[in-house]
Design a protein around this motif. Structure first.
Motif, PDB file in Angstrom:
ATOM      1  N   SER A   1       0.842  -1.193   0.000  1.00 36.55           N
ATOM      2  CA  SER A   1       0.000   0.000   0.000  1.00 36.55           C
ATOM      3  C   SER A   1       0.877   1.243   0.000  1.00 36.55           C
ATOM      4  CB  SER A   1      -0.937  -0.010   1.208  1.00 36.55           C
ATOM      5  OG  SER A   1      -0.190   0.032   2.395  1.00 36.55           O
ATOM      6  N   ILE A   2       0.300   2.330  -0.477  1.00 37.02           N
ATOM      7  CA  ILE A   2       1.031   3.593  -0.617  1.00 37.02           C
ATOM      8  C   ILE A   2       0.508   4.600   0.385  1.00 37.02           C
ATOM      9  CG2 ILE A   2       1.468   5.525  -2.181  1.00 37.02           C
ATOM     10  CD1 ILE A   2       1.526   3.493  -4.466  1.00 37.02           C
ATOM     11  N   ALA A   3       1.434   5.323   1.041  1.00 35.00           N
ATOM     12  CA  ALA A   3       1.079   6.360   2.011  1.00 35.00           C
ATOM     13  C   ALA A   3       1.725   7.676   1.588  1.00 35.00           C
ATOM     14  CB  ALA A   3       1.554   5.967   3.403  1.00 35.00           C
ATOM     15  N   GLU A   4       1.045   8.779   1.824  1.00 35.29           N
ATOM     16  CA  GLU A   4       1.563  10.107   1.503  1.00 35.29           C
ATOM     17  C   GLU A   4       2.044  10.818   2.769  1.00 35.29           C
ATOM     18  OE1 GLU A   4      -0.751  12.736  -0.959  1.00 35.29           O
ATOM     19  OE2 GLU A   4      -1.547  11.069  -2.139  1.00 35.29           O
TER      20      GLU A   4
ATOM     21  N   SER B   1      24.952  15.963  10.263  1.00 31.67           N
ATOM     22  CA  SER B   1      24.505  15.791  11.645  1.00 31.67           C
ATOM     23  C   SER B   1      22.990  15.594  11.707  1.00 31.67           C
ATOM     24  CB  SER B   1      24.922  16.977  12.509  1.00 31.67           C
ATOM     25  OG  SER B   1      24.353  18.164  12.002  1.00 31.67           O
ATOM     26  N   TYR B   2      22.312  16.028  10.657  1.00 29.26           N
ATOM     27  CA  TYR B   2      20.861  15.864  10.587  1.00 29.26           C
ATOM     28  C   TYR B   2      20.477  15.652   9.133  1.00 29.26           C
ATOM     29  CZ  TYR B   2      15.973  16.537  11.862  1.00 29.26           C
ATOM     30  OH  TYR B   2      14.633  16.337  12.098  1.00 29.26           O
ATOM     31  N   PHE B   3      19.666  14.656   8.862  1.00 30.55           N
ATOM     32  CA  PHE B   3      19.208  14.361   7.510  1.00 30.55           C
ATOM     33  C   PHE B   3      17.696  14.257   7.531  1.00 30.55           C
ATOM     34  CE2 PHE B   3      17.908  11.664   4.047  1.00 30.55           C
ATOM     35  CZ  PHE B   3      18.707  12.072   3.005  1.00 30.55           C
ATOM     36  N   GLU B   4      17.024  15.022   6.654  1.00 31.65           N
ATOM     37  CA  GLU B   4      15.570  14.994   6.619  1.00 31.65           C
ATOM     38  C   GLU B   4      15.079  15.231   5.198  1.00 31.65           C
ATOM     39  OE1 GLU B   4      11.900  16.848   9.152  1.00 31.65           O
ATOM     40  OE2 GLU B   4      13.527  18.215   8.662  1.00 31.65           O
ATOM     41  N   VAL B   5      14.115  14.422   4.786  1.00 32.92           N
ATOM     42  CA  VAL B   5      13.416  14.607   3.521  1.00 32.92           C
ATOM     43  C   VAL B   5      11.932  14.481   3.840  1.00 32.92           C
ATOM     44  CG1 VAL B   5      13.138  13.854   1.144  1.00 32.92           C
ATOM     45  CG2 VAL B   5      15.321  13.513   2.282  1.00 32.92           C
ATOM     46  N   ARG B   6      11.154  15.502   3.453  1.00 32.38           N
ATOM     47  CA  ARG B   6       9.716  15.527   3.762  1.00 32.38           C
ATOM     48  C   ARG B   6       8.875  15.336   2.507  1.00 32.38           C
ATOM     49  NH1 ARG B   6       8.519  19.971   8.249  1.00 32.38           N
ATOM     50  NH2 ARG B   6      10.438  19.791   9.420  1.00 32.38           N
ATOM     51  N   ASP B   7       7.582  15.235   2.735  1.00 32.50           N
ATOM     52  CA  ASP B   7       6.591  15.154   1.661  1.00 32.50           C
ATOM     53  C   ASP B   7       6.851  13.980   0.729  1.00 32.50           C
ATOM     54  OD1 ASP B   7       5.343  17.481   2.663  1.00 32.50           O
ATOM     55  OD2 ASP B   7       6.760  18.728   1.555  1.00 32.50           O
ATOM     56  N   LEU B   8       7.085  12.820   1.325  1.00 30.50           N
ATOM     57  CA  LEU B   8       7.360  11.611   0.557  1.00 30.50           C
ATOM     58  C   LEU B   8       6.098  10.785   0.350  1.00 30.50           C
ATOM     59  CD1 LEU B   8      10.588  10.527   2.462  1.00 30.50           C
ATOM     60  CD2 LEU B   8      10.480  11.530   0.169  1.00 30.50           C
ATOM     61  N   VAL B   9       6.055  10.140  -0.779  1.00 29.12           N
ATOM     62  CA  VAL B   9       5.056   9.108  -1.053  1.00 29.12           C
ATOM     63  C   VAL B   9       5.812   7.798  -0.879  1.00 29.12           C
ATOM     64  CG1 VAL B   9       3.550   8.101  -2.789  1.00 29.12           C
ATOM     65  CG2 VAL B   9       3.767  10.591  -2.622  1.00 29.12           C
ATOM     66  N   THR B  10       5.272   6.906  -0.058  1.00 31.40           N
ATOM     67  CA  THR B  10       6.013   5.715   0.369  1.00 31.40           C
ATOM     68  C   THR B  10       5.223   4.442   0.138  1.00 31.40           C
ATOM     69  OG1 THR B  10       7.129   7.013   2.069  1.00 31.40           O
ATOM     70  CG2 THR B  10       7.121   4.632   2.382  1.00 31.40           C
ATOM     71  N   ILE B  11       5.959   3.410  -0.279  1.00 32.11           N
ATOM     72  CA  ILE B  11       5.380   2.073  -0.392  1.00 32.11           C
ATOM     73  C   ILE B  11       6.235   1.135   0.448  1.00 32.11           C
ATOM     74  CG2 ILE B  11       6.670   1.475  -2.488  1.00 32.11           C
ATOM     75  CD1 ILE B  11       4.056   0.053  -3.440  1.00 32.11           C
ATOM     76  N   ARG B  12       5.603   0.239   1.149  1.00 34.75           N
ATOM     77  CA  ARG B  12       6.302  -0.694   2.042  1.00 34.75           C
ATOM     78  C   ARG B  12       6.355  -2.076   1.395  1.00 34.75           C
ATOM     79  NH1 ARG B  12       4.494  -0.425   8.103  1.00 34.75           N
ATOM     80  NH2 ARG B  12       5.726   1.460   7.892  1.00 34.75           N
TER      81      ARG B  12
ATOM     82  N   PRO C   1      15.186  11.978  -5.579  1.00 36.96           N
ATOM     83  CA  PRO C   1      15.459  10.618  -6.044  1.00 36.96           C
ATOM     84  C   PRO C   1      14.616   9.631  -5.239  1.00 36.96           C
ATOM     85  CG  PRO C   1      17.430  11.628  -5.059  1.00 36.96           C
ATOM     86  CD  PRO C   1      16.315  12.598  -4.916  1.00 36.96           C
ATOM     87  N   VAL C   2      14.623   8.400  -5.669  1.00 33.85           N
ATOM     88  CA  VAL C   2      13.939   7.339  -4.921  1.00 33.85           C
ATOM     89  C   VAL C   2      14.829   6.957  -3.746  1.00 33.85           C
ATOM     90  CG1 VAL C   2      13.094   4.963  -5.004  1.00 33.85           C
ATOM     91  CG2 VAL C   2      12.737   6.484  -6.966  1.00 33.85           C
ATOM     92  N   PHE C   3      14.251   6.905  -2.561  1.00 35.05           N
ATOM     93  CA  PHE C   3      14.957   6.476  -1.354  1.00 35.05           C
ATOM     94  C   PHE C   3      14.481   5.084  -0.979  1.00 35.05           C
ATOM     95  CE2 PHE C   3      15.404  11.034  -1.035  1.00 35.05           C
ATOM     96  CZ  PHE C   3      16.686  11.186  -0.537  1.00 35.05           C
ATOM     97  N   VAL C   4      15.410   4.232  -0.598  1.00 40.03           N
ATOM     98  CA  VAL C   4      15.100   2.878  -0.139  1.00 40.03           C
ATOM     99  C   VAL C   4      15.672   2.753   1.260  1.00 40.03           C
ATOM    100  CG1 VAL C   4      15.415   0.420  -0.556  1.00 40.03           C
ATOM    101  CG2 VAL C   4      15.156   1.985  -2.501  1.00 40.03           C
ATOM    102  N   GLU C   5      14.786   2.515   2.227  1.00 43.36           N
ATOM    103  CA  GLU C   5      15.186   2.490   3.638  1.00 43.36           C
ATOM    104  C   GLU C   5      14.879   1.118   4.239  1.00 43.36           C
ATOM    105  OE1 GLU C   5      14.656   5.483   7.435  1.00 43.36           O
ATOM    106  OE2 GLU C   5      13.149   5.516   5.876  1.00 43.36           O
TER     107      GLU C   5
ATOM    108  N   THR D   1      13.494  -7.753   8.871  1.00 39.39           N
ATOM    109  CA  THR D   1      13.494  -6.417   8.282  1.00 39.39           C
ATOM    110  C   THR D   1      12.430  -6.297   7.209  1.00 39.39           C
ATOM    111  OG1 THR D   1      15.136  -7.053   6.635  1.00 39.39           O
ATOM    112  CG2 THR D   1      15.980  -6.083   8.663  1.00 39.39           C
ATOM    113  N   PHE D   2      12.122  -5.056   6.865  1.00 42.35           N
ATOM    114  CA  PHE D   2      11.277  -4.736   5.726  1.00 42.35           C
ATOM    115  C   PHE D   2      11.869  -3.500   5.075  1.00 42.35           C
ATOM    116  CE2 PHE D   2       9.386  -2.439   9.256  1.00 42.35           C
ATOM    117  CZ  PHE D   2       9.034  -1.213   8.730  1.00 42.35           C
ATOM    118  N   VAL D   3      11.332  -3.117   3.935  1.00 43.08           N
ATOM    119  CA  VAL D   3      11.868  -1.997   3.168  1.00 43.08           C
ATOM    120  C   VAL D   3      10.763  -1.003   2.886  1.00 43.08           C
ATOM    121  CG1 VAL D   3      12.826  -1.363   0.912  1.00 43.08           C
ATOM    122  CG2 VAL D   3      13.679  -3.378   2.093  1.00 43.08           C
TER     123      VAL D   3
END
Length: 150
Positions: free
Chosen positions: A2-5, A86-97, A127-131, A140-142
């Motif tokens: 599923s996709i979350a905004e 020292s700090y990394f942040e990216v906002r307003d992502l659309v994410t799929i698990r 860019p596309v981020f994979v966490e 784990t999951f991605v």
């Protein structure tokens, strides 16, 4: 899947390095990066993610690998070309698990994200981020994410 905004990636003390590799050899790049950090006297904290700087269908993938570290003032040899934030942040992502079988499902997840953006009048701004994330019960999951704007 599923996709979350309106998701956010947020971490403290992140080391990163640019790599080029064939997708099947991402493990080799991750191991190389881990060894560089080890030789530099820093300890990873378990945080691991990367950004795909090339199309996922490219033969050789350009990516920035990120690892969280416990130290807040690391010193890396200049020739290793490691960056520190020292700090990394990216906002307003659309994410799929992706809960399992990441290798087989990553292409499908990427195209689902692309279709979601297109179908909702959004355009890609990062860019596309994979966490990689840990499950409370173990394993784990991605999460695959992309920044989006109307």
């Amino acid at each position: 899947m599923s996709i979350a905004e309106n998701r956010t990636i947020m971490h403290r003390n992140v080391a990163s390095k640019l790599y080029g590799f064939v997708p099947e050899e991402i493990g080799v790049a991750l191991e190389d990066f881990r060894k560089i950090l080890e030789r530099s006297g820093v300890e990873p904290d378990g945080t691991l993610f990367f950004s795909m700087l090339s199309e996922p269908t490219a033969d050789v993938m350009a990516a920035e690998l990120f690892m969280g570290i416990k130290e807040d003032d690391p010193k890396f040899p200049e020739e290793e070309e490691v960056s520190f934030r020292s700090y990394f942040e990216v906002r307003d992502l659309v994410t799929i698990r992706i809960l399992e079988d990441f290798d087989a499902r990553s292409q499908t997840a990427y195209w689902e994200l692309a279709n979601y953006l297109d179908g909702n009048g959004l355009r890609q701004k990062t860019p596309v981020f994979v966490e990689y994330k840990n499950r409370p019960e173990g394993g784990t999951f991605v999460e695959m994410s992309v920044g989006a704007v109307s």
